[in-house]
Design a protein around this motif. Sequence first.
Motif, PDB file in Angstrom:
ATOM      1  N   UNK A 166       0.861  -1.172   0.000  1.00 20.27           N
ATOM      2  CA  UNK A 166       0.000   0.000   0.000  1.00 20.27           C
ATOM      3  C   UNK A 166       0.903   1.228   0.000  1.00 20.27           C
ATOM      4  N   UNK A 167       0.603   2.212  -0.853  1.00 22.44           N
ATOM      5  CA  UNK A 167       1.567   3.299  -1.023  1.00 22.44           C
ATOM      6  C   UNK A 167       1.336   4.455  -0.045  1.00 22.44           C
ATOM      7  N   UNK A 168       1.464   4.135   1.242  1.00 18.70           N
ATOM      8  CA  UNK A 168       1.344   5.169   2.274  1.00 18.70           C
ATOM      9  C   UNK A 168       2.047   4.656   3.506  1.00 18.70           C
ATOM     10  N   UNK A 169       2.722   5.553   4.192  1.00 12.86           N
ATOM     11  CA  UNK A 169       3.309   5.183   5.469  1.00 12.86           C
ATOM     12  C   UNK A 169       2.166   5.151   6.495  1.00 12.86           C
ATOM     13  N   UNK A 170       2.195   4.153   7.374  1.00 12.60           N
ATOM     14  CA  UNK A 170       1.127   4.028   8.374  1.00 12.60           C
ATOM     15  C   UNK A 170       1.153   5.196   9.357  1.00 12.60           C
ATOM     16  N   UNK A 171       2.236   5.915   9.411  1.00 14.66           N
ATOM     17  CA  UNK A 171       2.418   7.018  10.331  1.00 14.66           C
ATOM     18  C   UNK A 171       1.699   8.284   9.842  1.00 14.66           C
ATOM     19  N   UNK A 172       2.244   8.911   8.800  1.00  9.57           N
ATOM     20  CA  UNK A 172       1.703  10.198   8.370  1.00  9.57           C
ATOM     21  C   UNK A 172       1.235  10.167   6.915  1.00  9.57           C
ATOM     22  N   UNK A 173       1.089   8.974   6.335  1.00  9.79           N
ATOM     23  CA  UNK A 173       0.446   8.773   5.025  1.00  9.79           C
ATOM     24  C   UNK A 173       1.263   9.277   3.839  1.00  9.79           C
ATOM     25  N   UNK A 174       2.506   9.640   4.067  1.00  9.48           N
ATOM     26  CA  UNK A 174       3.356  10.014   2.941  1.00  9.48           C
ATOM     27  C   UNK A 174       3.577   8.758   2.087  1.00  9.48           C
ATOM     28  N   UNK A 175       3.544   8.865   0.756  1.00 11.55           N
ATOM     29  CA  UNK A 175       3.714   7.659  -0.077  1.00 11.55           C
ATOM     30  C   UNK A 175       5.039   6.942   0.207  1.00 11.55           C
ATOM     31  N   UNK A 176       4.971   5.635   0.399  1.00 15.91           N
ATOM     32  CA  UNK A 176       6.193   4.862   0.587  1.00 15.91           C
ATOM     33  C   UNK A 176       7.019   4.832  -0.703  1.00 15.91           C
ATOM     34  N   UNK A 177       6.375   5.066  -1.836  1.00 20.36           N
ATOM     35  CA  UNK A 177       7.145   5.086  -3.093  1.00 20.36           C
ATOM     36  C   UNK A 177       8.114   6.262  -3.144  1.00 20.36           C
ATOM     37  N   UNK A 178       7.991   7.211  -2.211  1.00 18.44           N
ATOM     38  CA  UNK A 178       8.977   8.288  -2.102  1.00 18.44           C
ATOM     39  C   UNK A 178      10.152   7.869  -1.208  1.00 18.44           C
ATOM     40  N   UNK A 179      10.093   6.626  -0.723  1.00 17.24           N
ATOM     41  CA  UNK A 179      11.067   6.164   0.264  1.00 17.24           C
ATOM     42  C   UNK A 179      12.338   5.581  -0.325  1.00 17.24           C
ATOM     43  N   UNK A 180      13.108   4.934   0.559  1.00 13.97           N
ATOM     44  CA  UNK A 180      14.438   4.451   0.239  1.00 13.97           C
ATOM     45  C   UNK A 180      14.497   2.941   0.495  1.00 13.97           C
ATOM     46  N   UNK A 181      14.982   2.163  -0.500  1.00 16.13           N
ATOM     47  CA  UNK A 181      15.107   0.714  -0.338  1.00 16.13           C
ATOM     48  C   UNK A 181      16.406   0.407   0.408  1.00 16.13           C
ATOM     49  N   UNK A 182      16.271  -0.436   1.431  1.00 17.29           N
ATOM     50  CA  UNK A 182      17.450  -0.910   2.169  1.00 17.29           C
ATOM     51  C   UNK A 182      17.338  -2.426   2.242  1.00 17.29           C
ATOM     52  N   UNK A 183      18.140  -3.142   1.455  1.00 18.07           N
ATOM     53  CA  UNK A 183      18.038  -4.601   1.410  1.00 18.07           C
ATOM     54  C   UNK A 183      16.666  -5.002   0.897  1.00 18.07           C
ATOM     55  N   UNK A 184      15.900  -5.718   1.731  1.00 16.47           N
ATOM     56  CA  UNK A 184      14.529  -6.088   1.335  1.00 16.47           C
ATOM     57  C   UNK A 184      13.493  -5.255   2.073  1.00 16.47           C
ATOM     58  N   UNK A 185      13.926  -4.140   2.671  1.00 18.08           N
ATOM     59  CA  UNK A 185      12.954  -3.284   3.348  1.00 18.08           C
ATOM     60  C   UNK A 185      12.864  -1.936   2.644  1.00 18.08           C
ATOM     61  N   UNK A 186      11.781  -1.220   2.970  1.00 18.81           N
ATOM     62  CA  UNK A 186      11.521   0.085   2.362  1.00 18.81           C
ATOM     63  C   UNK A 186      11.339   1.081   3.497  1.00 18.81           C
ATOM     64  N   UNK A 187      12.125   2.164   3.463  1.00 24.23           N
ATOM     65  CA  UNK A 187      12.118   3.128   4.549  1.00 24.23           C
ATOM     66  C   UNK A 187      11.426   4.405   4.072  1.00 24.23           C
ATOM     67  N   UNK A 188      10.441   4.872   4.835  1.00 27.08           N
ATOM     68  CA  UNK A 188       9.725   6.101   4.480  1.00 27.08           C
ATOM     69  C   UNK A 188      10.700   7.273   4.495  1.00 27.08           C
TER      70      UNK A 188
END
Lengths: 403, 403, 403
Positions: B78-100
């Motif tokens: 889902x393309x939203x951070x559970x915290x403040x709803x900013x799209x996770x697609x604006x985030x940074x990939x680290x290994x197999x995780x995605x950081x907002x």
Amino acid sequence: MPDDRPADEAEPPAPKTEDGGSSLRAGVDLRRVGINPDFWYPVAVARKVRKGRTLAAVFAGERIALFRGESGTVHALEDRCAHRQVPLSMGVVEGETLRCCYHAWAYRGNGRISQIPYLSKETGRPPRGVRAYPVREAYGLVFVFPGDPGKAADTPFPELPALGSAGHRTMTFSRLVRCHYSFMHENLLDMNHQFLHRRILGRIRPELLEHRSTPVSVEARYLFTHTGGKRNRGAGFLAAEGIGGKDSADVMTIRTEYPYQTLELVPEDARAPSFSLWAAYVPKDAEQRTSHAYGLLTIAKPPVPGALHLAWPVIRRFTERVFAQDRMAVEAEQKAWEEQGEDWNHEVFPLILDVRKLLRVNGVPLRPVPRRTESVSPPHPPATSAAPVDERRPADPDAPARP
Amino acid sequence: MPDDRPADEAEPPAPKTEDGGSSLRAGVDLRRVGINPDFWYPVAVARKVRKGRTLAAVFAGERIALFRGESGTVHALEDRCAHRQVPLSMGVVEGETLRCCYHAWAYRGNGRISQIPYLSKETGRPPRGVRAYPVREAYGLVFVFPGDPGKAADTPFPELPALGSAGHRTMTFSRLVRCHYSFMHENLLDMNHQFLHRRILGRIRPELLEHRSTPVSVEARYLFTHTGGKRNRGAGFLAAEGIGGKDSADVMTIRTEYPYQTLELVPEDARAPSFSLWAAYVPKDAEQRTSHAYGLLTIAKPPVPGALHLAWPVIRRFTERVFAQDRMAVEAEQKAWEEQGEDWNHEVFPLILDVRKLLRVNGVPLRPVPRRTESVSPPHPPATSAAPVDERRPADPDAPARP
Amino acid sequence: MPDDRPADEAEPPAPKTEDGGSSLRAGVDLRRVGINPDFWYPVAVARKVRKGRTLAAVFAGERIALFRGESGTVHALEDRCAHRQVPLSMGVVEGETLRCCYHAWAYRGNGRISQIPYLSKETGRPPRGVRAYPVREAYGLVFVFPGDPGKAADTPFPELPALGSAGHRTMTFSRLVRCHYSFMHENLLDMNHQFLHRRILGRIRPELLEHRSTPVSVEARYLFTHTGGKRNRGAGFLAAEGIGGKDSADVMTIRTEYPYQTLELVPEDARAPSFSLWAAYVPKDAEQRTSHAYGLLTIAKPPVPGALHLAWPVIRRFTERVFAQDRMAVEAEQKAWEEQGEDWNHEVFPLILDVRKLLRVNGVPLRPVPRRTESVSPPHPPATSAAPVDERRPADPDAPARP
């Protein structure tokens, strides 16, 4: 307004009281009054509808496909194919018919379908066609009658005798203005707005000589006195300054005769107008918040041969500049109306109150959404009991629809 | 349609009667039927999801953050951070995780939060994560399963055996079309629309040989005869003209098998298709008035080595031109629908009535607004009685919120 | 958040419970809370309001015409002519009055009409004028008091003593941000968002030292430790690195004191702030989904003469880059809110919950549409029984309106 004038503590009048509460449309916001479709309205400049081509026109949200057949005749159809609603103006002219670009259904000028290339016994029964509009071509414009087609023949067509005269030349205007048509009528009739044009016309003192109102017309006569400031050359020419070099009082007559508007300028000491303007403001969208202004400016040729020809570009530039200023003002009014959500105008000039009433009383309610119009016209045939195409199909939704 | 055909005075059928009134969704405007989410839908071209990067995708208004971990696996959240709803697609990939990108909350591929850098005993209890979608990468596309994730494993994935074959080469299409997906199915199935392509294909006479319908499919076979006019070189190549220089009757088979569509062309005297197309029309916005069309065009390699390679740019240009014309038509249909406010289509071709019913019966109601989805998936854990975070905070609004 | 943390199965809290259900505005979505108009708000940069000119400003959908008279005083009027609603900001300044561009009605700085050029006995009684706003010019900004004008005199005006000091220099910011003002307060107060600025600031570890809340303020003190990564030169200068070449722990104090926000940075081993920021986020549209951010960044001059002057462009570039990243985040939040239709934020940081409550409790309900305001102010005169202008006109709508 002198500062010691007694204060007016009253609230400004609500629009609903302007007509005294007894009118058919009293209480209706003027900017929500639809223009009466039972008149002839220009919808295109004639030379833009080329032989064998289409043109997409519109009247108050009704899309109209214009096309000029090989014979030279212009036809006007509802701008949708009865099949899949693709605009017919995207289609191809063949003789006097118009073929839809998608599945090639062909229509006659009266809106009837003349051919569906792949129709067989197996296929369903097709619709009859689409609506056709009465059309007339005159004064370099294409007019349609968007209202009840039965009334078209008896409705007076605009008469502009000077247009055919050898002593005159006509300039055509066609411009989009993002406002309700009523703002345009008020703009032209209230000549106290010359302050708006101060950079082009110099300082003008307009004096209202008289005004006359009937249920379908408002006419105002002004004396225009130029009291200083530089005046544009185009303005001078139109005021016949070009002839005598004079610079002063002219009589300007403006008239709204529903739904059209005219303006005539008779220079001081002259008997005939040096120019006259005929204008129609044709609503474009269904909410009628945008209008297409068509204008015909007819100018008397001065005695010096070729003088008008030479001045033509100057006159056009002048009129365009004046129009641009008027457009800025009326579009600002429309924008304010949209933000305020209703008409807050507080009018103090009696003849403007008259034209507001006239436009309200002669108008019609706005149609909220486009209606479905499926039959050809004229005349509208009554619906019979024949079953529609799809109702004769198998009705079991879970079974295969066709063996 | 001959001119002497008996006039049909009937009104065209209302959409509500098209399915006979007994269907689940009879009475529903086809253009308001949502696509069934319980299928695998492509949402991106695979090479656009680069290793260690994100891509913002969408299915029917549901924003989806795709990211490819360092392992090469694509994940879909889902393309939203559970915290403040900013799209996770604006985030940074680290290994197999995605950081907002905002407060650096990190998510695993299953949607669970793996880290909140600044979380302490004093802070409130965080949410568990966001929704994750089942993902599969195939045929150069990324597919997600936007419906009930429990159904993903048992739902057939599109099978396209020719795509892996050495005797074929595949061209991928990915284009936005501003219309409801149903217009696309109708467009391809109704081959009477060749008039639209007359400038590219010349004059084509399509003849419907047969059509077959089931509750989940409609198939039509046409004989295409070229009756004149210049034919584009790309079209010739696709019709295998490139091999024998022939110019005429081919058999075209088009099939909607919900929710996909295929087309195959078998040239005259040939046994195998010279090309086949697989297509999916994936709704983009929540109202499903815009679709993303994904197409895989698989072309049989001709005997002459390298001929297909040489013809490739010509074929692409040809298909793009044909598609541009189809898009113009279907987007005009969508625009007409939006202005008319409902489906006025008046269909006369039985197999199109079949596919309209099929799309209506297999679809789902449109969701008016995006739903809140907070838990991870699969599976969806049931809510327990644990108190939400903020309810455990002091409740006196007038006192300082924290000493 | 360690992976073995006990799972929180609970649903995230609904916004309505955040204030415990007893607040005046509990249950109201924070993003639908209007800013309280009974404060002084900047609406323009002072040098943009040139002598003898107008400027169109706005506060929460209320259009305001600013104009600077020949005396140098700035006036603020409702931005509409009482006559035909054309914006007064399109008008012409004459001494201390403002004349509408259309029919040349003139207004004083208190909103009263001072002249209508063509008014005669025959014309209707005109309106008194339009609303005027209390205005103050300070710190290079023009402030207005958009609320109850009777409260203006007693409402504290922002005090920024450092702005006048010889030891400081001030940089002014004026930028549109497409979000509700509340997102801006949350952004600045929650310094855990340094990940957003990692490319400009390097790796920062913010540690919350303490926070204090009152009904009208929330203050947080952080220790900022730079733990690696390259730091922008402008950031270094602001942290006073430019002086001693040090590189590390600074104390950052951020404070929302309704409706303003401030930030101060005190470098390690220093006693006075190296810089401080004062900010106001002024809603632009009536729905308050767009804000104009005004900022005053006051920087202490370092001992080396001219050093600040030389660093000025670097500092501006740095602050613009940081602001651009913050804007990207808060605008993404606003966009998500609009798609989700309500506030889904799931906050875990206590002081942010405090500022959310503070903004809700001190705010006001959003006004759904602009109200009609016709009288001058201050003070608002009571309406009397005098009949409105148009009601005194003949009321028969079918008769000619005027003989």
